[in-house]
Scaffold this motif. Sequence first.
Motif, short mmCIF file in Angstrom:
data_model
loop_
_atom_site.label_atom_id
_atom_site.label_comp_id
_atom_site.label_asym_id
_atom_site.label_seq_id
_atom_site.Cartn_x
_atom_site.Cartn_y
_atom_site.Cartn_z
N ARG A 116 0.81 -1.20 0.00
CA ARG A 116 0.00 0.00 0.00
C ARG A 116 0.85 1.27 0.00
O ARG A 116 0.56 2.23 -0.71
N ASP A 117 1.92 1.31 0.80
CA ASP A 117 2.74 2.52 0.88
C ASP A 117 3.39 2.85 -0.46
O ASP A 117 3.40 4.01 -0.88
N ALA A 120 0.59 4.05 -2.82
CA ALA A 120 0.13 5.40 -2.45
C ALA A 120 1.15 6.45 -2.88
O ALA A 120 0.77 7.52 -3.37
N SER A 121 2.44 6.16 -2.72
CA SER A 121 3.45 7.14 -3.13
C SER A 121 3.44 7.33 -4.64
O SER A 121 3.59 8.44 -5.13
N ASP A 137 -7.67 2.45 -1.40
CA ASP A 137 -8.10 1.50 -0.38
C ASP A 137 -9.27 0.64 -0.86
O ASP A 137 -9.33 -0.56 -0.56
N ASP A 158 8.23 -4.06 -6.29
CA ASP A 158 9.13 -3.31 -5.43
C ASP A 158 10.58 -3.36 -5.90
O ASP A 158 11.52 -3.28 -5.11
#
Length: 179
Positions: A116-117, A120-121, A137, A158
């Motif tokens: 999520r992080d 979101a970024s 979300d 990632d």
Amino acid sequence: MPRSNEVHDEVAGPVRILVMGVSGSGKSTVGAAIAAALGASFVDGDDLHPPANVAKMAGGSPLDDADREPWLDRVGETLAGGASVVVACSALKRRYRDRIRAIAPGTVTIALDGGRDLLASRLGARVDHFMPAALLDSQLAALESLAADEPGAIVPIDVTPDEVVSAALAAIRGESAPA
């Protein structure tokens, strides 16, 4: 390293690739790179939405299944068109992917997976996109991971975009992911 389900031992003839994930996962970037590597055309599923869907999302409201049905059908029809094609489409739920595959059998799914992080970024850095970060979300809540019986692979995001594309191509070709 991606988790692969029966994909392809080799890529021969027209290919049908669905690159799925939530907003911000890199579907368009990865999908376009996969298409270029395979000599396929690329279609951004966002371009297949009816104007009413775009307006609804731009207004901050998530789509419901009735909104999605004609869009998913257009995605399936695009994949079934006969030529090699890669389509980027959220396809968050199994039933959405099943609907697409019913129209375009043989479609292989590359599921882009990130936390999520990170997502979101990425969304926070976007400009001029109709999908607001506020809907992340709801997308994560709706997301159903690629199941073991769905042809394709789950690819972590990632890492660098080149590494994501290399892992996706390896899965499509039925190879081990590059180190």
